[in-house]
Design an enzyme around this catalytic site. Structure first.
Site, mmCIF file in Angstrom:
data_model
loop_
_atom_site.group_PDB
_atom_site.id
_atom_site.type_symbol
_atom_site.label_atom_id
_atom_site.label_comp_id
_atom_site.label_asym_id
_atom_site.label_seq_id
_atom_site.Cartn_x
_atom_site.Cartn_y
_atom_site.Cartn_z
ATOM 1 N N ASN A 1 0.764 -1.177 0.091
ATOM 2 C CA ASN A 1 0.043 -0.030 0.154
ATOM 3 C C ASN A 1 0.816 1.187 0.081
ATOM 4 O O ASN A 1 2.149 1.304 -0.124
ATOM 5 C CB ASN A 1 -0.875 -0.055 1.165
ATOM 6 C CG ASN A 1 -0.493 0.064 2.553
ATOM 7 O OD1 ASN A 1 0.328 1.118 2.775
ATOM 8 N ND2 ASN A 1 -0.176 -1.059 3.283
ATOM 9 N N ASP B 1 -4.760 -5.965 5.412
ATOM 10 C CA ASP B 1 -5.744 -6.688 6.026
ATOM 11 C C ASP B 1 -5.744 -8.216 5.347
ATOM 12 O O ASP B 1 -6.531 -9.010 5.892
ATOM 13 C CB ASP B 1 -7.094 -5.947 5.638
ATOM 14 C CG ASP B 1 -7.560 -4.592 6.484
ATOM 15 O OD1 ASP B 1 -6.827 -4.652 7.513
ATOM 16 O OD2 ASP B 1 -7.597 -3.483 5.721
ATOM 17 N N ASP C 1 -4.904 -9.154 13.356
ATOM 18 C CA ASP C 1 -5.309 -7.918 13.615
ATOM 19 C C ASP C 1 -4.325 -7.458 14.978
ATOM 20 O O ASP C 1 -4.843 -7.765 15.872
ATOM 21 C CB ASP C 1 -6.779 -7.525 13.849
ATOM 22 C CG ASP C 1 -6.871 -6.056 13.877
ATOM 23 O OD1 ASP C 1 -6.335 -5.219 14.675
ATOM 24 O OD2 ASP C 1 -7.746 -5.606 13.053
ATOM 25 N N ILE C 2 -3.519 -6.762 14.676
ATOM 26 C CA ILE C 2 -2.223 -6.605 15.699
ATOM 27 C C ILE C 2 -2.570 -5.745 16.792
ATOM 28 O O ILE C 2 -2.438 -5.970 17.878
ATOM 29 C CB ILE C 2 -0.841 -5.932 14.984
ATOM 30 C CG1 ILE C 2 -0.339 -6.805 13.837
ATOM 31 C CG2 ILE C 2 0.229 -5.439 15.973
ATOM 32 C CD1 ILE C 2 0.396 -5.944 12.887
ATOM 33 N N VAL C 3 -3.263 -4.379 16.434
ATOM 34 C CA VAL C 3 -3.747 -3.452 17.397
ATOM 35 C C VAL C 3 -4.895 -4.041 18.239
ATOM 36 O O VAL C 3 -4.670 -3.957 19.519
ATOM 37 C CB VAL C 3 -4.121 -2.137 16.743
ATOM 38 C CG1 VAL C 3 -5.647 -1.986 16.172
ATOM 39 C CG2 VAL C 3 -3.981 -0.805 17.662
ATOM 40 N N PHE D 1 -4.815 4.181 14.548
ATOM 41 C CA PHE D 1 -5.144 5.015 13.407
ATOM 42 C C PHE D 1 -6.324 4.485 12.698
ATOM 43 O O PHE D 1 -6.434 3.159 12.545
ATOM 44 C CB PHE D 1 -3.875 5.411 12.694
ATOM 45 C CG PHE D 1 -2.945 6.262 13.067
ATOM 46 C CD1 PHE D 1 -2.511 6.023 14.399
ATOM 47 C CD2 PHE D 1 -2.826 7.424 12.383
ATOM 48 C CE1 PHE D 1 -1.423 7.182 14.740
ATOM 49 C CE2 PHE D 1 -1.928 8.661 12.789
ATOM 50 C CZ PHE D 1 -1.232 8.352 14.164
HETATM 51 O O1 PMT Z 1 2.807 6.338 6.533
HETATM 52 P P1 PMT Z 1 2.338 7.779 5.876
HETATM 53 O O2 PMT Z 1 2.629 7.663 4.406
HETATM 54 O O3 PMT Z 1 2.886 8.860 6.698
HETATM 55 O O4 PMT Z 1 0.691 7.805 5.941
HETATM 56 C C1 PMT Z 1 0.077 7.624 7.312
HETATM 57 C C2 PMT Z 1 -1.101 6.752 7.304
HETATM 58 C C3 PMT Z 1 -2.180 7.301 6.556
HETATM 59 C C4 PMT Z 1 -0.538 5.448 6.806
HETATM 60 C C5 PMT Z 1 -1.441 6.875 8.849
HETATM 61 O O5 PMT Z 1 -1.686 8.159 9.282
HETATM 62 C C6 PMT Z 1 -2.526 5.891 9.128
HETATM 63 O O6 PMT Z 1 -3.918 6.039 8.916
HETATM 64 N N1 PMT Z 1 -2.318 4.626 9.482
HETATM 65 C C7 PMT Z 1 -3.296 3.580 9.861
HETATM 66 C C8 PMT Z 1 -3.463 3.005 8.328
HETATM 67 C C9 PMT Z 1 -4.401 1.873 8.555
HETATM 68 O O7 PMT Z 1 -3.979 0.564 8.382
HETATM 69 O O8 PMT Z 1 -5.686 2.033 9.073
HETATM 70 P P2 PMT Z 1 -6.918 0.923 9.170
HETATM 71 O O9 PMT Z 1 -8.041 1.870 9.279
HETATM 72 O O10 PMT Z 1 -6.881 0.143 7.907
HETATM 73 O O11 PMT Z 1 -6.449 0.189 10.310
HETATM 74 C C10 PMT Z 1 -7.040 0.472 11.781
HETATM 75 C C11 PMT Z 1 -5.874 0.308 12.772
HETATM 76 O O12 PMT Z 1 -5.927 -1.233 12.724
HETATM 77 C C12 PMT Z 1 -4.425 0.645 12.566
HETATM 78 O O13 PMT Z 1 -4.039 1.398 13.788
HETATM 79 C C13 PMT Z 1 -3.875 -0.314 12.104
HETATM 80 O O14 PMT Z 1 -2.373 -0.161 12.342
HETATM 81 C C14 PMT Z 1 -4.426 -1.525 12.580
HETATM 82 N N2 PMT Z 1 -4.475 -2.701 11.932
HETATM 83 C C15 PMT Z 1 -5.006 -3.096 10.958
HETATM 84 C C16 PMT Z 1 -4.982 -4.291 10.207
HETATM 85 C C17 PMT Z 1 -4.306 -5.163 11.005
HETATM 86 N N3 PMT Z 1 -4.015 -6.590 10.480
HETATM 87 N N4 PMT Z 1 -3.421 -5.165 12.051
HETATM 88 C C18 PMT Z 1 -3.866 -3.664 12.644
HETATM 89 O O15 PMT Z 1 -3.141 -3.531 13.594
#
Ligand code: PMT
Length: 405
Positions: free
Chosen positions: A213, A282, A310-312, A327
Site C-alpha cells: 500500500n 488486511d 489484527d495486531i492492534v 489510526f
Molecule cells: O505512512 P504515511 O505515508 O505517513 O501515511 C500515514 C497513514 C495514512 C498510513 C497513517 O496516518 C494511518 O492512517 N495509519 C493507519 C492505516 C491503516 O491501516 O488504517 P486501518 O483503518 O486500515 O486500520 C486501523 C488500525 O488497525 C490501524 O491502527 C492499523 O495499524 C491497525 N491494523 C490494521 C490491520 C491489521 N491487520 N492489524 C492492525 O493492527
C-alpha cells in the site's frame, strides 16, 4: 516551556576535551550563548592542543578554566565553586580517555574533579575514532556512566577525521543544543516505554510480487521522534520504508503483517503506550507461490486471500495491556468508521485521517480527528512532524487521565 527557550538562563559548564572535534566547540559556545545559556568553559590539557583557550574565552566572554591547582583560579572560581554553580555540565567533545576517567571516578584534572564534586546532571557528547567507540572498554565505560544517570548525545556516524567511516563523530553543534534543550525540558514520558508501528506491510504473492500500500512511514516515524522528544524509550516496528531512524529510537524492520505482529508481541510486554500507525495489510495470500507465477494469455489470475492477524486488537486484548492508540485510514464516513474501530478493536484512542487523492498517505502534511471513549479533538492540516508532537501531547494527557482513574 518549549524546547526553544529551554536553555534561557541555564548555567552550563561546557567541558572540552582532547579530540580533533574540539574545533566544533567554538561554534557550540556561540550557539549555546544564542540559546540564552550562561556559560563557563573548562578545557582539558588535551583540548588546548586542538583549540586555543583564547578562542573559547573570546566567544564565551569569560575566562576559560584549565588548571586544577591554579592559585588564581582557585581563589576566583575553583572546581567546587564551579561544580556548585552549574545547573548542567555538558562535555562536548568527550574523548574516549575522558569517558574512561569519568567512569573510574578520577579527579586528576579540573574537569573530572568538578564532575565528581557536582550534583548537577552530566551530559556527554562523545567524539572518537569508530574502532575506539566500538571497543568493549569504551562501551562498558559508557554503560557504567549511563547506569549512574549520565546522559548521552550522539555520537553520529559518517566520515571521520582519521579517514575511516563509522560511529564516533561528534554531533553537529545545532544537534547538541537541540538535544540538550530536550533534556532540560521536563520530559513527560521519562521512564516510559512507547512502541510504534509505521509504514506498510508487503504480502508476498510469489518470489517477485507482493500486495502493498501507499504508506511512506512518515507519520509513524514522526510519532516515534515525538515520543523520544517527550523522554520515552521508543521501539519502532517499521515496515519496508526508506526513512532515517529518528535519533534515540530502537528500530525493528519487518516486511509482512505476520512479521510485524511477531515483532510487536515479542516486545510489547513492558510497554506503557502502543501506537498502531502502520498501514497493515488486511489480507495475505493463503499460499505464496514458490516460483514466479507465469503469465498465461487470456486467462484471469485468481488469488486466494485470507485475513491477516489484527495486531492492534491483539495488543488491546492483552491481560496487562498498554494504553492503545490506533489510526483509522478512511476514504469516506471517516468519523463513523473510526469510532466503530475504536469500539470493535477495544482501543483507548483512535486517530482518524481521510486518505486518498494526495491525502494522508505519503504526503508531508496531514489532518486528524481523534476519538476516545469520552471525547474527541480535531487537529487541522499541518506538517506530520508537528502533528505528531500535538497528538503525542494529547496521548500523554489521556494516558495520565486513565492512569489516575
Ligand atoms: O505512512 P504515511 O505515508 O505517513 O501515511 C500515514 C497513514 C495514512 C498510513 C497513517 O496516518 C494511518 O492512517 N495509519 C493507519 C492505516 C491503516 O491501516 O488504517 P486501518 O483503518 O486500515 O486500520 C486501523 C488500525 O488497525 C490501524 O491502527 C492499523 O495499524 C491497525 N491494523 C490494521 C490491520 C491489521 N491487520 N492489524 C492492525 O493492527
Amino acid at each position: 516551556m518549549t524546547n526553544n527557550d529551554a536553555l534561557v538562563g541555564k548555567k552550563i559548564v561546557l567541558g572540552v576535551t582532547g579530540s580533533i572535534a574540539a574545533y566544533k566547540s567554538a561554534d557550540l559556545v556561540r550557539r549555546l550563548g544564542d540559546a540564552g545559556a550562561e556559560l563557563r568553559v573548562v578545557m582539558t590539557k588535551g583540548a588546548c592542543e586542538f583549540i586555543t583557550p583564547l578562542t573559547l574565552q573570546t566567544l564565551s566572554g569569560h575566562p576559560v578554566a584549565i588548571e586544577l591547582l591554579d592559585a588564581d583560579q582557585e581563589s576566583a572560581m575553583g572546581h567546587i565553586k564551579l561544580a556548585r554553580w552549574a545547573d548542567w555540565i555538558l562535555i562536548a567533545p568527550a574523548s574516549a580517555d575522558t569517558i574512561a576517567r569519568l567512569a573510574q571516578g578520577r579527579a586528576d584534572d579540573l574537569l573530572t574533579s568538578l564532575c565528581l564534586a557536582s550534583e548537577s546532571p552530566l551530559v556527554i557528547a562523545p567524539a572518537m575514532n569508530n574502532k575506539m567507540w566500538e571497543n568493549q572498554a569504551t562501551q562498558e565505560n559508557l554503560a557504567q556512566l549511563q547506569a549512574r544517570g549520565v546522559q548521552l548525545l550522539g555520537p553520529a556516524s559518517g566520515d571521520q577525521a582519521c579517514g575511516e567511516q563509522g560511529a564516533g563523530r561528534l554531533l553537529e553543534p545545532t544537534d547538541i543544543v537541540a538535544g540538550l534543550s530536550k533534556l532540560v525540558v521536563p520530559a513527560k514520558l521519562r521512564g516510559k516505554r512507547v512502541m510504534i508501528t509505521a509504514g506498510p506491510t508487503y504480502e508476498p504473492i510469489d518470489p517477485v510480487r507482493f500486495i502493498g500500500n501507499r504508506s511512506s512511514g512518515k507519520m509513524g516515524f514522526a510519532m516515534a521522534a515525538a515520543a523520544v522528544e517527550a523522554g520515552a524509550d521508543v521501539v519502532l516496528i517499521a515496515g519496508p520504508v526508506h526513512l532515517m531512524t529518528p535519533h534515540g529510537v530502537r528500530r525493528i524492520n519487518v516486511e509482512t503483517a505476520q512479521q510485524m505482529n511477531d515483532a510487536v508481541i515479542d516486545n510489547v510486554h513492558t510497554c506503557d503506550i502502543f501506537v498502531g500507525c502502520a498501514a497493515v495489510a488486511d489480507f495475505q495470500l493463503e499460499t505464496v507461490a514458490e516460483n514466479k507465477i507465469k503469465k498465461t494469455k487470456h486467462e484471469k489470475l485468481h488469488l486466494d486471500l485470507i485475513p491477516t492477524l489484527d495486531i492492534v486488537s491483539a495488543v488491546a486484548s492483552l491481560p496487562d495491556k498498554p494504553f492503545v492508540v490506533g489510526f483509522a485510514a478512511e476514504t469516506e464516513q471517516v468519523a463513523d468508521y473510526a469510532q466503530d474501530k475504536l469500539n470493535t478493536k477495544g482501543l483507548d484512542m483512535i486517530a482518524a485521517n481521510q486518505v486518498g487523492a494526495n491525502m494522508g498517505f505519503a504526503v508531508d502534511n496531514n489532518a486528524l480527528q481523534v476519538f476516545w471513549p469520552q471525547g474527541t479533538q480535531a487537529f487541522p492540516l499541518t506538517a506530520k512532524t508537528q502533528l505528531a508532537r500535538d497528538l503525542m501531547t494529547l496521548i500523554i494527557e489521556r494516558y495520565n487521565a486513565k492512569d489516575s482513574t
